[in-house]
Design a protein around this motif. Structure first.
Motif: not given
Ligand code: F6P
Length: 353
Positions: A16, A20, A57
């Motif tokens: 992640n 992001r 995000v």
């Protein structure tokens, strides 16, 4: 530009953070738009996607797993699979694709690049076995999880005079085993790169007990192999995934039974499994993953396609995808010397005693 992102293969803390960083830098600095393809290459084969923007995000930096989900789908194993990937990208008007994955995912990226796709790779795996980069993100988190587990196992092993065998991930390579074994002060570290003689392991444990250390910690990578008597690694089932990998696991039990039989000491096992892959990334992995995400978006805008972001001596560089996927990066001699340098030498002690 309109950029696609996907995460493929086993999940890994830091996925992640890469997504992001790429979306933030792309949005703020290049005015990019993003599409997230879901569940690895399945998202391209079956046209499954979600919109990706600053809102989607927000807050994901410390979260494990991947908001895009993942799978071990291999388009090359499906009829027209690679063509369908290209069609899906065309349908969404994608200018370039960022593929975040290990050697399996990036080998598909290489095939698509060979067919003209503008693709950039980001190296992900807790195993740390991608060639051409010093570290993949997720590895540091896994090592920290295992080290903490070994510390905990240590105190109970000592309290009960037990041998504890800790099984860690590492299908082809022993990076997790060797780093966590050193960090956790293991007495024996067994890695896939070096098939082991179980009698030597038993002899070492007997030796420790003979000189008053009544417990031992053995760290074994799931892909480690017995030097004699068994073919290949211990598998959970003969079933293979779409990239041809068997499901490994179980060596700790086989080894523990052998050690108990040969030494007479009570031997227990701990199989850490997916605990090593889950949860929040360490600060190191958050920073590394962020740097990879930023590197990938810059590579897209510099036209560095068919390449993967890589870390060399703390510098972010790009290398050909083909180089990264050609071989597995195995534990090198220096690390083996570091591990075995602090471990006792069985033969030497056997002579001395
Ligand atoms: O490739 C990373 C890895 O965690 C290996 O260490 C392990 O053998 C494999 O994935 C397990 O994959 P899965 O979660 O698909 O069973």
């Amino acid at each position: 530009m309109k950029i696609g992102i996907l995460t493929g293969g086993g999940d890994c803390p830091g996925l992640n953070a890469v997504i992001r960083a790429a979306v933030r830098k792309g949005s703020f600095h290049y005015d990019d738009k993003f599409v997230g393809f879901l569940e690895g290459w399945r998202g391209l084969v079956e046209d499954k996607s979600m919109s990706l923007d600053l809102e989607s995000v927000a807050g994901i930096l410390p979260r494990g797993g991947t908001i895009l989900r993942t799978s071990r789908t291999n388009p090359a194993k499906k009829p027209d699979g690679l063509d369908r990937c290209i069609q899906t990208l065309k349908k969404h008007n994608i200018d370039a694709l960022i593929a975040i994955g290990g050697d399996d995912t990036l080998s598909v990226a290489t095939k698509l690049y060979d067919r003209g796709l503008k693709v950039v790779g980001v190296p992900k795996t807790i195993d740390n076995d991608l060639a051409g980069t010093d570290f993949t993100f997720g590895f540091d988190t896994a090592v920290n999880v295992v080290t903490e587990a070994i510390d905990r196992v240590h105190t109970t092993a000592e309290a009960h005079n037990r041998v504890m065998v800790v099984e860690v991930m590492g299908r082809e390579v022993g990076w997790i085993a060797i780093y966590s074994g050193i960090a956790g002060g293991a007495d024996v570290i067994l890695i896939p790169e070096q098939p082991f003689d179980v009698e030597k392991v038993a002899a070492k444990i007997r030796m420790r007990h003979a000189r008053g250390r009544y417990f031992s910690i053995v760290v074994v990578a799931e892909g480690a192999r017995f030097a004699a008597g068994k073919d290949g690694p211990v598998v959970q089932s003969g079933e293979k995934d779409e990239f041809g990998h068997a499901r490994l696991g179980g060596i700790a039990n086989t080894l523990a039974q052998e050690l108990e039989r040969r030494t007479g000491f009570e031997t227990r096992t701990v199989v850490l499994g997916h605990i090593q892959r889950g949860g929040s990334p360490t600060a190191f992995d958050r920073v590394l993953a962020t740097r990879y995400g930023l590197g990938a978006i810059d590579m897209v805008h510099n036209g560095e396609f068919g390449k993967m972001a890589a870390l060399r001596g703390n510098k972010l560089i790009s290398i050909p995808l083909a180089e990264a996927t050609a071989t597995n990066r195995r534990v090198d001699q220096e690390m083996m010397d570091a591990a075995f340098g602090i471990l006792e030498d069985v033969e030497k002690e056997a002579v001395a005693s």
